[in-house]
Design an enzyme around this catalytic site. Structure first.
Site, PDB file in Angstrom:
ATOM      1  N   ASN A  35      -5.584  -0.292  -6.690  1.00  0.00           N
ATOM      2  CA  ASN A  35      -6.545  -1.292  -7.177  1.00  0.00           C
ATOM      3  C   ASN A  35      -6.397  -2.657  -6.505  1.00  0.00           C
ATOM      4  OD1 ASN A  35      -7.826   0.461  -8.773  1.00  0.00           O
ATOM      5  ND2 ASN A  35      -6.732  -0.078 -10.665  1.00  0.00           N
ATOM      6  N   HIS A  37      -5.872  -3.098  -3.231  1.00  0.00           N
ATOM      7  CA  HIS A  37      -6.754  -2.983  -2.057  1.00  0.00           C
ATOM      8  C   HIS A  37      -8.224  -3.035  -2.487  1.00  0.00           C
ATOM      9  CE1 HIS A  37      -3.194  -0.605  -0.445  1.00  0.00           C
ATOM     10  NE2 HIS A  37      -3.373  -1.503   0.506  1.00  0.00           N
ATOM     11  N   GLN A  61       5.211  -1.764  13.056  1.00  0.00           N
ATOM     12  CA  GLN A  61       5.687  -2.757  12.084  1.00  0.00           C
ATOM     13  C   GLN A  61       6.776  -2.204  11.158  1.00  0.00           C
ATOM     14  OE1 GLN A  61       1.576  -3.111  10.271  1.00  0.00           O
ATOM     15  NE2 GLN A  61       2.756  -3.473   8.418  1.00  0.00           N
ATOM     16  N   GLY A 146      -3.918  -9.786   1.007  1.00  0.00           N
ATOM     17  CA  GLY A 146      -3.357 -10.008  -0.327  1.00  0.00           C
ATOM     18  C   GLY A 146      -2.223 -11.026  -0.304  1.00  0.00           C
ATOM     19  N   GLN A 152       3.370 -12.599   5.395  1.00  0.00           N
ATOM     20  CA  GLN A 152       2.391 -12.005   6.319  1.00  0.00           C
ATOM     21  C   GLN A 152       1.157 -12.901   6.422  1.00  0.00           C
ATOM     22  OE1 GLN A 152       1.338  -7.693   6.735  1.00  0.00           O
ATOM     23  NE2 GLN A 152      -0.363  -8.214   5.413  1.00  0.00           N
ATOM     24  N   SER A 184       1.469  -1.883  -5.319  1.00  0.00           N
ATOM     25  CA  SER A 184       1.921  -1.624  -3.952  1.00  0.00           C
ATOM     26  C   SER A 184       1.840  -0.125  -3.713  1.00  0.00           C
ATOM     27  CB  SER A 184       3.369  -2.085  -3.808  1.00  0.00           C
ATOM     28  OG  SER A 184       3.954  -1.502  -2.668  1.00  0.00           O
TER      29      SER A 184
HETATM   30  O1  PAF Z   1      -0.609  -5.445   4.773  1.00  0.00           O
HETATM   31  C1  PAF Z   1      -0.735  -4.339   5.362  1.00  0.00           C
HETATM   32  O2  PAF Z   1      -1.102  -3.322   4.778  1.00  0.00           O
HETATM   33  C2  PAF Z   1      -0.431  -4.252   6.854  1.00  0.00           C
HETATM   34  O3  PAF Z   1       0.636  -5.068   7.194  1.00  0.00           O
HETATM   35  C3  PAF Z   1      -1.653  -4.551   7.729  1.00  0.00           C
HETATM   36  C4  PAF Z   1      -2.150  -5.974   7.558  1.00  0.00           C
HETATM   37  C5  PAF Z   1      -2.779  -3.578   7.400  1.00  0.00           C
HETATM   38  C6  PAF Z   1      -1.299  -4.354   9.204  1.00  0.00           C
HETATM   39  O4  PAF Z   1      -0.889  -3.048   9.476  1.00  0.00           O
END
Ligand code: PAF
Length: 279
Positions: A35, A37, A61, A146, A152, A184
């Site tokens: 939710n 996202h 990453q 978010g 980030q 998450s």
């Molecule tokens: O926040 C995330 O889910 C990731 O770090 C992102 C921004 C999609 C980059 O892969």
């Protein structure tokens, strides 16, 4: 909702929309959509003519191979969840995104040296790399991120400034489960008991707001770490109270006008992050 796996195809489609003066909103994701996202995606749809979502688990990453392997992949369920809000979904594979060597060196100053950057070597380089590649493909007017990933967000804002992207970065509020636990994709890896216990993280952060007039930032940091660590299932990796813009730890409350406490903690082998705004 139209699904694309090739950059040239989605770029062409977006170019056609832009020629008709349509505004493009973009939500980059790694899937396993919840939710949190969905709130970004709904906001994106409400504020733009076209809402584009990307779903790509970005290997560059992840500093921990195990974390990458265990990252939940739920593409069919994801597509179903977003179909009413998203116009174009971009689901590339690794070769499509990384088809040419990318030797760019990003310089984020202090921003990637602290907190997540300190504990997850190379993480933000990978984030910056994939987000800028996605920005080049999607060319959005607005992009939605978010606030749970507080650091980030600071890094993406710097990326946009340094690389002169003409994109509005829209920070979106943290969405929480009923217990207070920040939503998450990693929560899915917790059993019900650990998931319940993990709500202690936010409960403690919230409680810490009551002490800002009687404890200085260092004392409050200790309070948060000790209180959470009393729970035998949770181990705090770091708790830093920082200036929102520089991400430098602060020693006195009057040092900055914008102050946030950021935490990472492990429970059941799962790493969770959260944060709370003090000022
Ligand atoms: O926040 C995330 O889910 C990731 O770090 C992102 C921004 C999609 C980059 O892969």
């Amino acid at each position: 909702m139209d699904k694309y796996t090739l950059k040239k195809e989605i770029s062409k489609k977006i170019y056609e929309q832009k020629k008709q003066n349509k505004k493009i909103g973009f939500v980059p994701t790694m899937g396993a959509l919840h939710n949190g996202h969905l709130s970004l995606i709904k906001k994106c749809k409400a504020e733009n003519d076209i809402c584009v979502v990307s779903i790509f688990v970005n290997p560059t990453q992840f500093n921990d191979k195990n974390d990458l392997e265990k990252y939940p992949r739920t593409l069919n369920a994801d597509l179903e969840k977003i179909q009413n809000f998203c116009d174009f979904v971009f689901v590339p594979d690794e070769n499509e995104i990384y088809d040419t060597p990318d030797n760019r060196v990003f310089d984020f100053g202090n921003l990637d040296k602290v907190m997540e950057g300190k504990h997850r070597a190379g993480h933000f380089k990978g984030v910056a790399q994939v987000v800028s590649l996605l920005f080049d493909i999607i060319t959005p007017d607005k992009a939605y991120f978010g606030k749970k990933d507080f650091q980030q967000l600071a890094i993406i804002k710097k990326l946009v400034k340094d690389y002169n992207y003409n994109i509005d970065i829209i920070p979106c509020d943290i969405i929480r489960e009923e217990s207070g636990l920040a939503m998450s994709s990693r929560n899915e890896r917790l059993n019900p008991e650990l998931r319940k216990n993990a709500s202690e993280i936010y409960k403690t952060l919230k409680k810490s707001l009551d002490y800002i007039n009687i404890k200085d930032p260092e004392q409050l940091t200790k309070y948060v770490i000790n209180t959470i660590n009393k729970n035998s299932d949770i181990t705090v990796e770091y708790y830093d109270i920082v200036d929102d813009n520089t991400l430098k730890p602060i020693k006195k409350w009057d040092e900055s006008k914008n102050i946030t406490g950021c935490i990472a903690a492990y429970t059941g082998g799962v790493r969770l992050i959260d944060n709370i705004k003090y000022k």
